[in-house]
Design a protein around this motif. Structure first.
Motif, PDB file in Angstrom:
ATOM      1  N   GLN A 581     -10.961  -0.665 -10.783  1.00 36.92           N
ATOM      2  CA  GLN A 581     -10.090  -1.352 -10.228  1.00 36.92           C
ATOM      3  C   GLN A 581      -9.044  -0.239  -9.435  1.00 36.92           C
ATOM      4  OE1 GLN A 581      -7.628  -4.167 -12.556  1.00 36.92           O
ATOM      5  NE2 GLN A 581      -5.880  -2.688 -12.526  1.00 36.92           N
ATOM      6  N   LEU A 582      -8.871  -0.720  -8.501  1.00 34.91           N
ATOM      7  CA  LEU A 582      -7.927   0.148  -7.251  1.00 34.91           C
ATOM      8  C   LEU A 582      -6.579  -0.534  -7.381  1.00 34.91           C
ATOM      9  CD1 LEU A 582     -10.794   0.061  -4.429  1.00 34.91           C
ATOM     10  CD2 LEU A 582     -10.165   1.786  -6.279  1.00 34.91           C
ATOM     11  N   GLU A 583      -5.577   0.414  -7.498  1.00 33.07           N
ATOM     12  CA  GLU A 583      -4.395   0.048  -7.672  1.00 33.07           C
ATOM     13  C   GLU A 583      -3.570   0.831  -6.364  1.00 33.07           C
ATOM     14  OE1 GLU A 583      -2.613   1.704 -11.100  1.00 33.07           O
ATOM     15  OE2 GLU A 583      -3.809   0.462 -12.386  1.00 33.07           O
ATOM     16  N   ILE A 584      -2.855  -0.453  -5.745  1.00 31.47           N
ATOM     17  CA  ILE A 584      -1.834  -0.021  -4.379  1.00 31.47           C
ATOM     18  C   ILE A 584      -0.621  -0.437  -5.019  1.00 31.47           C
ATOM     19  CG2 ILE A 584      -3.801  -0.643  -3.117  1.00 31.47           C
ATOM     20  CD1 ILE A 584      -2.210  -3.364  -2.483  1.00 31.47           C
ATOM     21  N   THR A 585       0.425  -0.002  -4.327  1.00 35.56           N
ATOM     22  CA  THR A 585       1.981  -0.190  -4.415  1.00 35.56           C
ATOM     23  C   THR A 585       2.410  -1.248  -3.263  1.00 35.56           C
ATOM     24  OG1 THR A 585       2.538   1.490  -3.061  1.00 35.56           O
ATOM     25  CG2 THR A 585       2.324   2.174  -5.438  1.00 35.56           C
ATOM     26  N   GLU A 586       3.553  -1.758  -3.629  1.00 37.25           N
ATOM     27  CA  GLU A 586       3.948  -2.771  -2.798  1.00 37.25           C
ATOM     28  C   GLU A 586       4.419  -2.161  -1.558  1.00 37.25           C
ATOM     29  OE1 GLU A 586       6.636  -6.210  -4.774  1.00 37.25           O
ATOM     30  OE2 GLU A 586       7.174  -4.332  -5.664  1.00 37.25           O
ATOM     31  N   SER A 587       4.770  -0.692  -1.243  1.00 36.91           N
ATOM     32  CA  SER A 587       5.284  -0.089   0.031  1.00 36.91           C
ATOM     33  C   SER A 587       4.140  -0.060   0.992  1.00 36.91           C
ATOM     34  CB  SER A 587       5.832   1.092  -0.527  1.00 36.91           C
ATOM     35  OG  SER A 587       4.839   2.000  -1.116  1.00 36.91           O
ATOM     36  N   MET A 588       2.847  -0.086   0.493  1.00 33.96           N
ATOM     37  CA  MET A 588       1.824  -0.027   1.284  1.00 33.96           C
ATOM     38  C   MET A 588       1.368  -1.582   2.031  1.00 33.96           C
ATOM     39  SD  MET A 588      -0.966   1.839  -1.221  1.00 33.96           S
ATOM     40  CE  MET A 588      -0.845   3.364  -2.023  1.00 33.96           C
ATOM     41  N   THR A 589       2.027  -2.427   1.607  1.00 30.27           N
ATOM     42  CA  THR A 589       1.783  -3.852   2.017  1.00 30.27           C
ATOM     43  C   THR A 589       2.458  -4.130   3.328  1.00 30.27           C
ATOM     44  OG1 THR A 589       3.275  -5.050   0.537  1.00 30.27           O
ATOM     45  CG2 THR A 589       1.346  -4.605  -0.213  1.00 30.27           C
ATOM     46  N   ILE A 590       3.291  -3.357   3.841  1.00 27.19           N
ATOM     47  CA  ILE A 590       4.107  -3.776   5.226  1.00 27.19           C
ATOM     48  C   ILE A 590       3.126  -3.990   6.268  1.00 27.19           C
ATOM     49  CG2 ILE A 590       5.677  -2.445   6.619  1.00 27.19           C
ATOM     50  CD1 ILE A 590       6.732  -0.951   4.483  1.00 27.19           C
ATOM     51  N   ASN A 591       1.999  -2.991   6.461  1.00 25.81           N
ATOM     52  CA  ASN A 591       1.019  -3.448   7.656  1.00 25.81           C
ATOM     53  C   ASN A 591       0.080  -4.390   6.903  1.00 25.81           C
ATOM     54  OD1 ASN A 591      -0.856  -3.540   9.723  1.00 25.81           O
ATOM     55  ND2 ASN A 591      -0.586  -1.212   9.878  1.00 25.81           N
ATOM     56  N   ILE A 592       0.455  -5.775   7.313  1.00 22.58           N
ATOM     57  CA  ILE A 592      -0.155  -6.978   6.730  1.00 22.58           C
ATOM     58  C   ILE A 592      -1.546  -7.129   7.130  1.00 22.58           C
ATOM     59  CG2 ILE A 592      -0.520  -9.457   6.301  1.00 22.58           C
ATOM     60  CD1 ILE A 592       1.780  -8.388   4.676  1.00 22.58           C
ATOM     61  N   ASP A 593      -1.827  -6.925   8.602  1.00 20.38           N
ATOM     62  CA  ASP A 593      -3.068  -7.104   9.105  1.00 20.38           C
ATOM     63  C   ASP A 593      -4.043  -6.055   8.664  1.00 20.38           C
ATOM     64  OD1 ASP A 593      -1.968  -9.106  10.310  1.00 20.38           O
ATOM     65  OD2 ASP A 593      -1.435  -8.102  12.361  1.00 20.38           O
ATOM     66  N   HIS A 594      -3.702  -4.764   8.613  1.00 25.27           N
ATOM     67  CA  HIS A 594      -4.878  -3.940   8.191  1.00 25.27           C
ATOM     68  C   HIS A 594      -4.821  -4.098   6.877  1.00 25.27           C
ATOM     69  CE1 HIS A 594      -6.780  -0.020   7.996  1.00 25.27           C
ATOM     70  NE2 HIS A 594      -5.799   0.405   7.065  1.00 25.27           N
ATOM     71  N   MET A 595      -3.963  -4.237   6.034  1.00 25.30           N
ATOM     72  CA  MET A 595      -4.213  -4.284   4.684  1.00 25.30           C
ATOM     73  C   MET A 595      -5.152  -5.496   4.156  1.00 25.30           C
ATOM     74  SD  MET A 595      -2.825  -1.714   3.060  1.00 25.30           S
ATOM     75  CE  MET A 595      -2.760  -2.213   1.345  1.00 25.30           C
ATOM     76  N   THR A 596      -4.753  -6.574   4.924  1.00 28.79           N
ATOM     77  CA  THR A 596      -5.671  -7.702   4.765  1.00 28.79           C
ATOM     78  C   THR A 596      -6.994  -7.621   4.809  1.00 28.79           C
ATOM     79  OG1 THR A 596      -3.862  -9.237   4.983  1.00 28.79           O
ATOM     80  CG2 THR A 596      -6.024 -10.207   5.144  1.00 28.79           C
ATOM     81  N   THR A 597      -7.410  -6.811   5.792  1.00 27.89           N
ATOM     82  CA  THR A 597      -8.717  -6.569   6.226  1.00 27.89           C
ATOM     83  C   THR A 597      -9.350  -5.683   5.215  1.00 27.89           C
ATOM     84  OG1 THR A 597      -8.258  -6.700   8.683  1.00 27.89           O
ATOM     85  CG2 THR A 597     -10.260  -5.851   8.168  1.00 27.89           C
ATOM     86  N   ILE A 598      -8.467  -4.512   5.075  1.00 23.89           N
ATOM     87  CA  ILE A 598      -9.271  -3.660   4.170  1.00 23.89           C
ATOM     88  C   ILE A 598      -9.567  -4.013   2.853  1.00 23.89           C
ATOM     89  CG2 ILE A 598      -7.235  -2.352   3.502  1.00 23.89           C
ATOM     90  CD1 ILE A 598     -10.650  -0.647   4.449  1.00 23.89           C
ATOM     91  N   LEU A 599      -8.406  -4.623   2.389  1.00 20.97           N
ATOM     92  CA  LEU A 599      -8.604  -5.314   0.868  1.00 20.97           C
ATOM     93  C   LEU A 599      -9.555  -6.240   0.842  1.00 20.97           C
ATOM     94  CD1 LEU A 599      -4.796  -5.429  -0.318  1.00 20.97           C
ATOM     95  CD2 LEU A 599      -6.610  -3.805  -0.876  1.00 20.97           C
ATOM     96  N   HIS A 600     -10.102  -7.143   1.687  1.00 14.55           N
ATOM     97  CA  HIS A 600     -10.972  -8.127   1.655  1.00 14.55           C
ATOM     98  C   HIS A 600     -12.184  -7.431   1.382  1.00 14.55           C
ATOM     99  CE1 HIS A 600      -9.440 -12.076   1.457  1.00 14.55           C
ATOM    100  NE2 HIS A 600      -8.398 -11.767   2.217  1.00 14.55           N
ATOM    101  N   LYS A 601     -12.486  -6.470   2.199  1.00 21.18           N
ATOM    102  CA  LYS A 601     -13.735  -5.503   2.385  1.00 21.18           C
ATOM    103  C   LYS A 601     -13.763  -4.816   1.030  1.00 21.18           C
ATOM    104  CE  LYS A 601     -13.947  -4.476   7.434  1.00 21.18           C
ATOM    105  NZ  LYS A 601     -13.828  -3.363   8.412  1.00 21.18           N
ATOM    106  N   LEU A 602     -12.873  -4.325   0.431  1.00 22.75           N
ATOM    107  CA  LEU A 602     -12.906  -3.718  -0.834  1.00 22.75           C
ATOM    108  C   LEU A 602     -13.433  -4.793  -2.161  1.00 22.75           C
ATOM    109  CD1 LEU A 602      -9.973  -1.166  -0.743  1.00 22.75           C
ATOM    110  CD2 LEU A 602     -12.278  -0.550  -0.873  1.00 22.75           C
ATOM    111  N   LYS A 603     -12.658  -5.803  -1.614  1.00 18.16           N
ATOM    112  CA  LYS A 603     -13.196  -7.020  -2.801  1.00 18.16           C
ATOM    113  C   LYS A 603     -14.328  -7.473  -2.661  1.00 18.16           C
ATOM    114  CE  LYS A 603     -11.831 -10.035  -5.939  1.00 18.16           C
ATOM    115  NZ  LYS A 603     -11.178  -9.692  -7.376  1.00 18.16           N
ATOM    116  N   ALA A 604     -14.909  -7.374  -1.539  1.00 16.24           N
ATOM    117  CA  ALA A 604     -16.407  -7.657  -1.216  1.00 16.24           C
ATOM    118  C   ALA A 604     -17.443  -6.728  -2.120  1.00 16.24           C
ATOM    119  CB  ALA A 604     -16.714  -7.640   0.209  1.00 16.24           C
TER     120      ALA A 604
END
Length: 725
Positions: A581-604
């Motif tokens: 399980q990979l844990e991120i913090t709320e402060s990391m979610t500011i850059n929505i576009d980048h985070m959406t892409t990278i998290l979907h790749k990790l989820k895959a």
């Protein structure tokens, strides 16, 4: 070095001259009879003598020049060329002395000997040049030049023996009153044919050395022109004979120029160009020694020399501003040096746009900027300037497809208030810069109390660089209890540092240092690898499958190859992705576009994603629907006051309700009291962790006490259930 285009420019002008010469020769050939004896028949011997003297001088110069440079070049071709022209020089002397009208030389002068000397010279030049062309160039010993240069004496002696024999051995080439014989013209045209072969070979090599080849081509063309004129003239008084000598002299001049250019002029030009290149290199090296490569701003050496000259001129107040770039190390470590360097360049340009021209802006060690202000009226002036510099950074830096933001931490040291020494002023400004990040304004003037604290922090950062290699870092694991089953199905990996001299260092102290310095990247990868491998060790020891939760830093999330790194870690540990399980913090979610892409790749990959310290950040909750999140972790600050603070209780209830509707799991941290656990059980929280069950422990302790922890957890849960019955 002789420029390629300069050579061809020379060739173009030369071709024009050659064409003009050929037109002139054609005109002479067609209408030369009108100029027969134009110089007076009594003057032709003198004119011929003068022309031959020039030819002898040129051919002898070629020979001498080649002889003089041979100790430095030691080329077999060069020596053969020198010997060839020494031979031709001797033959031209003999031709001149035996010419009709000259004083007595061995025998009465007749056209027989003089013409044969001329023809031998022409044939020798053509055949010798062709032979030298096919000889493979190589280095020879210096002693051989004496042997090679002795050959012309042998050849000229042989010619004298044959041509001055009592009984003529060779047939005549000139018949007085009739002109050249067929044999003379045949030999003359043979020389022309050889010259044509040479021209063909030279054209094939024109691009290799345009100027030298062109000079050799010009020489061959002029020799052919002279041969043509020498085959059609009537006698020595014919203007064609005179023009033929002119072209013969021109041919030898071109040969002299070719050899002079290749052996003297070209090397000299190369030497000059080399000197100019060296001078430019020195200037460039000097510039590089005093300027930063990325920004072209003056560097630390330039600043120190400026301060030494300028600081003590007057006692007026001066200032040093040290400007640190927030998150630069993390950007460099995660995105790479290319992005970081581009960002530094853009920041430097914005700083220059704000700063007055009289202020000196320097870039020191690619990490921070320094501004030297040689006259300060008051500190308010410095505060205003610092605020202007910070304001200039508010707009995002667009670097390729990333929109990067950064803030400036500015430390200020004053002369002579803080120090009289230039080294101390810079160091004190840096101390203030490091402390500035702790203040709301991110601007800090130096104070004496800063030195000790900053020094300790810098020393700690230096020690942290070696902590990983020296195995001073280790992991502890805090069990997480599944409230639905009463089993420990997961743990959180927590990094610890045991300093060899200072002892245990709190993560709250060294993690911010690691993030600021960029060390969080290698440390984060080590945590991932170690935690995944530990899960497999527990499995090998007989424990049931356990999921491990690992925190990701912002720097790691911006690594371009993060997905590949995690995939390789899982593959190397042979761990199924569902147990990570990979844990991120709320402060990391500011850059929505980048985070959406990278998290979907990790989820895959099959791993689960959790948001740590949920509720403490300032991000929009819209990311909960955009991101592929599996779990929310309620921060301990809410749980600890769940019984006494109605606001915290309401927040916990809201998080649990929201998670239930979004079909997300919830982990509550910091459970230390039975009452807290009882409330969470009643609220149908999924998982809890805290000192009530276990503090973070070593992997060996967890392995040895796994069943005991289960039993204690079951006892606590049973007691809560019993109390509600």
């Amino acid at each position: 070095m002789w420029k390629y285009n300069e050579d061809f420019s020379y060739v173009r002008h030369g071709i024009q001259f050659i064409i003009f010469s050929m037109i002139f020769v054609t005109a002479i050939g067609l209408g030369g009879d009108e100029f027969y004896g134009v110089f007076g028949k009594e003057n032709y011997v003198t004119i011929h003598l003068m022309m031959e003297i020039f030819i002898i001088v040129v051919t002898m110069s070629i020979s001498i020049q080649t002889w003089l440079i041979s100790p430095y070049i030691l080329s077999n071709r060069g020596l053969y060329v020198g010997a060839l022209f020494l031979t031709i020089s001797f033959i031209e002397m003999a031709h001149t002395l035996s010419y009709k009208g000259m004083p007595f030389f061995i025998t009465d002068n007749t056209p027989y000997v003089a013409t044969w000397f001329y023809i031998l010279g022409r044939l020798l030049l053509s055949m010798g040049s062709l032979l030298i062309f096919f000889i493979k160039e190589k280095e020879i010993k210096l002693i051989y030049r004496w042997f090679i240069y002795s050959l012309p004496f042998v050849i000229i002696i042989g010619c004298f023996c044959v041509l001055y024999a009592q009984t003529p051995i060779l047939p005549p080439l000139m018949i007085e009153g009739e002109g050249p014989t067929v044999l003379k013209n045949t030999l003359q045209y043979t020389a022309v044919a050889l010259q044509l072969v040479i021209i063909g070979l030279l054209f094939k090599n024109l691009k290799k050395a345009p100027k030298i080849i062109f000079l050799l081509l010009s020489s061959s063309i002029y020799l052919i022109m002279s041969d043509y004129l020498f085959t059609i003239y009537q006698d020595v008084y014919d203007i064609k004979n005179f023009i033929g000598h002119i072209f013969e002299l021109g041919a030898y001049y071109f040969l002299f120029r070719a050899i002079y250019f290749s052996s003297i002029e070209k090397p000299f030009k190369q030497l000059i160009d080399t000197q100019e290149h060296l001078e430019k290199s020195r200037e460039k090296m000097h510039y590089m020694a005093y300027h930063n490569e990325i920004t072209n701003l003056p560097n630390e050496r330039f600043l120190m020399e400026t301060l030494k000259k300028d600081l003590y001129i007057s006692k007026s107040q001066k200032a040093i501003l040290a400007i640190g770039i927030e998150r630069l190390s993390a950007i460099k470590a995660s995105l790479g040096s290319t992005y970081a360097d581009q960002m530094i360049g853009l920041i430097a340009q914005r700083l220059k746009n704000v700063l007055p021209e009289q202020y000196l802006l320097c870039m020191l060690r690619e990490d921070y900027f320094v501004v030297y202000i040689n006259e300060v009226s008051n500190t308010h002036q410095l505060t205003q300037l610092s605020q202007q510099l910070q304001f200039a950074m508010e707009e995002s830096f667009q670097i390729q497809h990333f929109a990067l933001n950064s803030q400036l931490n500015i430390g200020i040291a004053l002369f002579p208030t803080d120090s009289y020494r230039e080294e101390e002023l810079i160091r004190f400004a840096l101390y203030a810069m490091h402390e500035a990040q702790k203040t709301p304004t991110r601007i800090r003037f130096y104070e004496s109390s800063i030195s000790k604290e900053t020094t300790e922090r810098l020393l700690l950062e230096n020690d942290l660089h070696d902590a990983l290699a020296n195995q001073e870092l280790f992991l502890e694991y805090q069990p997480q209890l599944d409230l639905h089953t009463g089993q420990i199905k997961s743990v959180e990996a927590l990094v610890r540092w045991q300093h060899p001299k200072k002892g245990w260092i709190s993560p709250g102290v060294f993690i911010p240092i690691a993030e600021e310095s960029g060390l969080i990247i290698p440390i984060g990868q080590w945590v991932l690898e170690t935690a995944c491998q530990q899960v497999k060790r527990w499995e090998a020891a007989g424990l049931p499958p356990i999921k491990v939760a690992v925190n990701l830093s912002l720097g790691q999330l911006f690594q371009q190859n993060l997905v590949e790194i995690i995939h390789n870690v899982l593959e190397k540990a042979q761990l199924e992705p569902k147990y990570l399980q990979l844990e991120i913090t709320e402060s990391m979610t500011i850059n929505i576009d980048h985070m959406t892409t990278i998290l979907h790749k990790l989820k895959a990959l099959g791993v689960t994603i959790a948001v740590d310290d949920f509720g403490t950040g300032y991000s929009s909750l819209s990311y909960l629907k955009d991101f592929p999140i599996d779990c929310l972790k309620i921060d301990r600050s809410f749980v600890q006051k769940i019984q006494s603070n109605s606001t915290d209780k309401a927040l916990v209830d809201m998080i649990l309700s929201m998670a239930k509707h979004l079909q997300l799991k919830v982990v509550a941290e910091g459970i230390e009291e039975i009452e807290q656990l009882s409330y969470l059980v009643a609220s149908q929280c999924d998982t809890v962790q805290g000192f009530l069950f276990s503090k973070p422990v070593s992997p060996r302790t967890l392995q040895e006490n796994y069943q005991t922890l289960h039993n204690e957890a079951k006892y606590i849960l049973d007691s809560i259930i019993a109390s509600k019955v």
